[in-house]
Write a protein that holds these residues in place. Structure first.
Motif, PDB file in Angstrom:
ATOM      1  N   GLU A  48       0.824  -1.210   0.000  1.00 31.64           N
ATOM      2  CA  GLU A  48       0.000   0.000   0.000  1.00 31.64           C
ATOM      3  C   GLU A  48       0.858   1.261   0.000  1.00 31.64           C
ATOM      4  O   GLU A  48       0.475   2.287  -0.551  1.00 31.64           O
ATOM      5  CB  GLU A  48      -0.950   0.018   1.215  1.00 31.64           C
ATOM      6  N   LEU A  49       2.026   1.194   0.615  1.00 29.33           N
ATOM      7  CA  LEU A  49       2.860   2.385   0.737  1.00 29.33           C
ATOM      8  C   LEU A  49       3.708   2.659  -0.504  1.00 29.33           C
ATOM      9  O   LEU A  49       4.213   3.775  -0.662  1.00 29.33           O
ATOM     10  CB  LEU A  49       3.776   2.269   1.958  1.00 29.33           C
ATOM     11  N   ILE A  50       3.872   1.667  -1.370  1.00 26.89           N
ATOM     12  CA  ILE A  50       4.707   1.879  -2.554  1.00 26.89           C
ATOM     13  C   ILE A  50       4.184   3.045  -3.381  1.00 26.89           C
ATOM     14  O   ILE A  50       4.943   3.931  -3.796  1.00 26.89           O
ATOM     15  CB  ILE A  50       4.778   0.600  -3.414  1.00 26.89           C
ATOM     16  N   ASN A  51       2.882   3.073  -3.615  1.00 28.90           N
ATOM     17  CA  ASN A  51       2.276   4.132  -4.424  1.00 28.90           C
ATOM     18  C   ASN A  51       2.487   5.502  -3.791  1.00 28.90           C
ATOM     19  O   ASN A  51       2.844   6.476  -4.462  1.00 28.90           O
ATOM     20  CB  ASN A  51       0.777   3.847  -4.588  1.00 28.90           C
ATOM     21  N   THR A  52       2.273   5.592  -2.479  1.00 27.92           N
ATOM     22  CA  THR A  52       2.382   6.879  -1.787  1.00 27.92           C
ATOM     23  C   THR A  52       3.818   7.364  -1.733  1.00 27.92           C
ATOM     24  O   THR A  52       4.095   8.552  -1.936  1.00 27.92           O
ATOM     25  CB  THR A  52       1.809   6.752  -0.356  1.00 27.92           C
ATOM     26  N   LEU A  53       4.746   6.456  -1.466  1.00 31.72           N
ATOM     27  CA  LEU A  53       6.157   6.833  -1.411  1.00 31.72           C
ATOM     28  C   LEU A  53       6.672   7.232  -2.795  1.00 31.72           C
ATOM     29  O   LEU A  53       7.482   8.161  -2.916  1.00 31.72           O
ATOM     30  CB  LEU A  53       6.990   5.683  -0.847  1.00 31.72           C
ATOM     31  N   SER A  54       6.219   6.542  -3.837  1.00 30.35           N
ATOM     32  CA  SER A  54       6.677   6.889  -5.182  1.00 30.35           C
ATOM     33  C   SER A  54       6.130   8.247  -5.609  1.00 30.35           C
ATOM     34  O   SER A  54       6.799   8.991  -6.335  1.00 30.35           O
ATOM     35  CB  SER A  54       6.284   5.806  -6.193  1.00 30.35           C
ATOM     36  N   LEU A  55       4.921   8.584  -5.149  1.00 31.77           N
ATOM     37  CA  LEU A  55       4.381   9.911  -5.437  1.00 31.77           C
ATOM     38  C   LEU A  55       5.238  10.987  -4.776  1.00 31.77           C
ATOM     39  O   LEU A  55       5.575  12.004  -5.391  1.00 31.77           O
ATOM     40  CB  LEU A  55       2.931  10.025  -4.947  1.00 31.77           C
ATOM     41  N   ASN A  56       5.614  10.758  -3.524  1.00 33.42           N
ATOM     42  CA  ASN A  56       6.460  11.732  -2.833  1.00 33.42           C
ATOM     43  C   ASN A  56       7.818  11.859  -3.511  1.00 33.42           C
ATOM     44  O   ASN A  56       8.358  12.962  -3.661  1.00 33.42           O
ATOM     45  CB  ASN A  56       6.639  11.325  -1.373  1.00 33.42           C
ATOM     46  N   GLU A  57       8.393  10.734  -3.941  1.00 37.57           N
ATOM     47  CA  GLU A  57       9.665  10.771  -4.661  1.00 37.57           C
ATOM     48  C   GLU A  57       9.534  11.592  -5.947  1.00 37.57           C
ATOM     49  O   GLU A  57      10.416  12.390  -6.287  1.00 37.57           O
ATOM     50  CB  GLU A  57      10.120   9.347  -5.000  1.00 37.57           C
ATOM     51  N   SER A  58       8.431  11.403  -6.655  1.00 38.77           N
ATOM     52  CA  SER A  58       8.212  12.129  -7.900  1.00 38.77           C
ATOM     53  C   SER A  58       8.153  13.630  -7.662  1.00 38.77           C
ATOM     54  O   SER A  58       8.685  14.425  -8.447  1.00 38.77           O
ATOM     55  CB  SER A  58       6.913  11.650  -8.558  1.00 38.77           C
ATOM     56  N   VAL A  59       7.518  14.015  -6.574  1.00 40.36           N
ATOM     57  CA  VAL A  59       7.440  15.432  -6.207  1.00 40.36           C
ATOM     58  C   VAL A  59       8.818  15.972  -5.864  1.00 40.36           C
ATOM     59  O   VAL A  59       9.249  17.020  -6.361  1.00 40.36           O
ATOM     60  CB  VAL A  59       6.476  15.626  -5.016  1.00 40.36           C
ATOM     61  N   GLN A  60       9.531  15.251  -4.995  1.00 38.93           N
ATOM     62  CA  GLN A  60      10.829  15.747  -4.508  1.00 38.93           C
ATOM     63  C   GLN A  60      11.847  15.842  -5.634  1.00 38.93           C
ATOM     64  O   GLN A  60      12.639  16.795  -5.700  1.00 38.93           O
ATOM     65  CB  GLN A  60      11.356  14.827  -3.395  1.00 38.93           C
ATOM     66  N   THR A  83      -4.103  20.335 -16.792  1.00 43.12           N
ATOM     67  CA  THR A  83      -3.234  20.641 -17.929  1.00 43.12           C
ATOM     68  C   THR A  83      -1.981  21.375 -17.479  1.00 43.12           C
ATOM     69  O   THR A  83      -1.171  21.773 -18.312  1.00 43.12           O
ATOM     70  CB  THR A  83      -3.988  21.505 -18.959  1.00 43.12           C
ATOM     71  N   ALA A  84      -1.821  21.569 -16.174  1.00 38.79           N
ATOM     72  CA  ALA A  84      -0.661  22.295 -15.663  1.00 38.79           C
ATOM     73  C   ALA A  84       0.608  21.503 -15.946  1.00 38.79           C
ATOM     74  O   ALA A  84       0.698  20.322 -15.600  1.00 38.79           O
ATOM     75  CB  ALA A  84      -0.809  22.537 -14.165  1.00 38.79           C
ATOM     76  N   PRO A  85       1.614  22.128 -16.578  1.00 38.01           N
ATOM     77  CA  PRO A  85       2.860  21.408 -16.901  1.00 38.01           C
ATOM     78  C   PRO A  85       3.520  20.778 -15.679  1.00 38.01           C
ATOM     79  O   PRO A  85       4.072  19.685 -15.779  1.00 38.01           O
ATOM     80  CB  PRO A  85       3.743  22.504 -17.520  1.00 38.01           C
ATOM     81  N   LYS A  86       3.481  21.464 -14.538  1.00 35.57           N
ATOM     82  CA  LYS A  86       4.152  20.923 -13.355  1.00 35.57           C
ATOM     83  C   LYS A  86       3.498  19.629 -12.894  1.00 35.57           C
ATOM     84  O   LYS A  86       4.179  18.737 -12.380  1.00 35.57           O
ATOM     85  CB  LYS A  86       4.163  21.957 -12.221  1.00 35.57           C
ATOM     86  N   ILE A  87       2.189  19.526 -13.071  1.00 35.84           N
ATOM     87  CA  ILE A  87       1.488  18.289 -12.701  1.00 35.84           C
ATOM     88  C   ILE A  87       1.889  17.171 -13.654  1.00 35.84           C
ATOM     89  O   ILE A  87       2.134  16.024 -13.243  1.00 35.84           O
ATOM     90  CB  ILE A  87      -0.037  18.494 -12.712  1.00 35.84           C
ATOM     91  N   HIS A  88       1.986  17.486 -14.942  1.00 38.71           N
ATOM     92  CA  HIS A  88       2.418  16.491 -15.935  1.00 38.71           C
ATOM     93  C   HIS A  88       3.817  15.976 -15.620  1.00 38.71           C
ATOM     94  O   HIS A  88       4.097  14.782 -15.761  1.00 38.71           O
ATOM     95  CB  HIS A  88       2.403  17.100 -17.340  1.00 38.71           C
ATOM     96  N   GLU A  89       4.706  16.861 -15.200  1.00 44.48           N
ATOM     97  CA  GLU A  89       6.080  16.453 -14.925  1.00 44.48           C
ATOM     98  C   GLU A  89       6.136  15.435 -13.796  1.00 44.48           C
ATOM     99  O   GLU A  89       6.865  14.438 -13.874  1.00 44.48           O
ATOM    100  CB  GLU A  89       6.927  17.682 -14.581  1.00 44.48           C
ATOM    101  N   VAL A  90       5.364  15.689 -12.742  1.00 42.24           N
ATOM    102  CA  VAL A  90       5.348  14.754 -11.617  1.00 42.24           C
ATOM    103  C   VAL A  90       4.688  13.445 -12.026  1.00 42.24           C
ATOM    104  O   VAL A  90       5.188  12.364 -11.696  1.00 42.24           O
ATOM    105  CB  VAL A  90       4.631  15.372 -10.401  1.00 42.24           C
ATOM    106  N   ASP A  91       3.573  13.533 -12.750  1.00 39.99           N
ATOM    107  CA  ASP A  91       2.892  12.319 -13.224  1.00 39.99           C
ATOM    108  C   ASP A  91       3.801  11.498 -14.133  1.00 39.99           C
ATOM    109  O   ASP A  91       3.862  10.269 -14.027  1.00 39.99           O
ATOM    110  CB  ASP A  91       1.612  12.686 -13.985  1.00 39.99           C
ATOM    111  N   ASN A  92       4.514  12.172 -15.033  1.00 38.84           N
ATOM    112  CA  ASN A  92       5.420  11.474 -15.944  1.00 38.84           C
ATOM    113  C   ASN A  92       6.540  10.777 -15.189  1.00 38.84           C
ATOM    114  O   ASN A  92       6.959   9.670 -15.542  1.00 38.84           O
ATOM    115  CB  ASN A  92       6.019  12.457 -16.950  1.00 38.84           C
TER     116      ASN A  92
END
Length: 378
Positions: A48-60, A83-92
């Motif tokens: 369960e934590l893999i998804n949450t930790l990977s999201l934080n890593e993507s942000v950092q 459509t915000a570029p910064k959101i796309h960057e983290v998602d990518n």
């Protein structure tokens, strides 16, 4: 001051007098990673934590590049189209990280081919230079405060040298397919300690990251991709079984030191000791944080489960650690239950103060697990 130009190939060497200190630190970090890996394997919350930790890593990691977005902003983006570029960057970043992990898990090692695939995912609809997405640069680039090469702090190898240097880099990571040893002819042998393809994995992680950044094979996205490769190599080398060991948070806190010590590994007079020590210390702090985070999250989850009366409530509650912002439809799909059953379970958790509900919404009502979001940010 003239810019530093190019790099030497791998392997590298450090003074013998520096080696003892680094090996002691290496042992300390390795032990902590071993404990983290063992705890994570048998954790109630492991997957369960893999998804949450990977999201934080993507942000950092994207914040290191100047993208101003927070973990909470990304949590809030769940179930929204942006459509915000910064959101796309983290998602990518997260998509590339997850794709890379799947490839490693399926037995494909880090390679030039994988790097190109990851870069294409990383740069889709991204800010910066998307031309050449998934392709190595064909022109000279440089790192500096402006667009003048004469003001550069570092000028990487020429574009036509990239394949040769990446082949050397790949053999350092994976060893030569026919067992051929990497040449050490370029190294000073007297009173030095050589770190080569047979060295401990965590030392190789530090070196492979710095070398990749210095090769700088793409026009844009090198830093983000290089930090993805850190996480992937810790899995490939069996340092840790799941993609949870992320150091970008610690690197982001000290980004000026991060760039300074990376630069010290370049040119004809490269000095690797400070970079390796910096990387190991960052890894040490991150291992401490992740061990504590997992221990605390498990305690929160165990205490919460005691308040649950039905199995479905327990399942929904545990899944909220994967999806800190969720709704009845998402839970229904994830657990293969009806939306009404999921909604009843979510509302039960709200009544018992395990989750919090957005009372302003009338459709697709959002539910939040604030315990895990606060823990990730602490």
């Amino acid at each position: 001051m003239s810019p530093i130009r190019g790099i030497k190939k791998l392997p590298i060497s450090i003074p013998v007098t520096d080696a003892t200190k680094l090996l002691i630190l290496l042992n300390e970090v390795s032990n902590k990673l071993g404990r983290l890996d063992e705890r994570f394997k048998y954790s109630l919350l492991g997957t369960e934590l893999i998804n949450t930790l990977s999201l934080n890593e993507s942000v950092q990691s994207t914040r290191i590049e100047g993208t101003q977005v927070t973990f909470i902003e990304m949590v809030e983006q769940a179930h929204k189209k942006s459509t915000a570029p910064k959101i796309h960057e983290v998602d990518n970043y997260r998509k590339a990280l997850n794709y890379g992990y799947e490839q490693i898990r399926n037995g494909y090692p880090i390679s030039t081919r994988l790097i190109l695939e990851l870069h294409e995912i990383l740069m889709e609809n991204s800010r910066g230079t998307t031309e050449g997405s998934g392709e190595f640069r064909r022109i000279q680039n440089f790192i500096g405060p402006n667009n003048k090469i004469e003001d550069a702090s570092y000028i990487p190898i020429e574009a036509n040298e990239i394949p040769d240097y990446l082949n050397n880099w790949e053999n350092f990571i994976n060893k030569h397919p026919y067992g051929q040893k990497l040449s050490t002819d370029h190294l000073e042998k007297e009173n030095t300690f050589i770190i080569d393809e047979n060295s401990p994995a965590l030392l190789k992680v530090a070196i492979m990251h710095a070398q990749f950044e210095s090769i700088h094979p793409f026009l844009d996205g090198n830093g983000r991709l290089g930090r993805i490769l850190i996480a992937l190599y810790t899995v490939q080398s069996d340092l840790i079984a799941s993609p949870i060991f992320f150091v970008s948070e610690e690197l982001e806190k000290q980004r000026f030191k991060y760039y300074h010590f990376l630069n010290s590994t370049r040119g004809n007079n490269a000095s690797w000791t400070q970079w390796i020590e910096f990387f190991l210390e960052a890894s040490n702090r991150m291992a401490d944080k992740l061990n504590l985070l997992l221990e605390t999250a498990e305690k929160i989850a165990f205490d919460g489960l005691k308040k649950c009366e039905k199995e479905v409530q327990k399942n929904v509650y545990l899944l909220s650690f994967r999806y800190p912002k969720t709704n009845a439809i998402e839970m229904a799909q994830a657990l293969n239950i009806s939306p009404s059953t999921a909604r009843q379970a979510l509302n039960f958790l709200v009544e018992n103060q395990l989750l919090y509900k957005d009372d302003q919404s009338k459709r697709n009502v959002a539910y939040y697990n604030y315990d895990i979001t606060q823990l990730i940010q602490s």
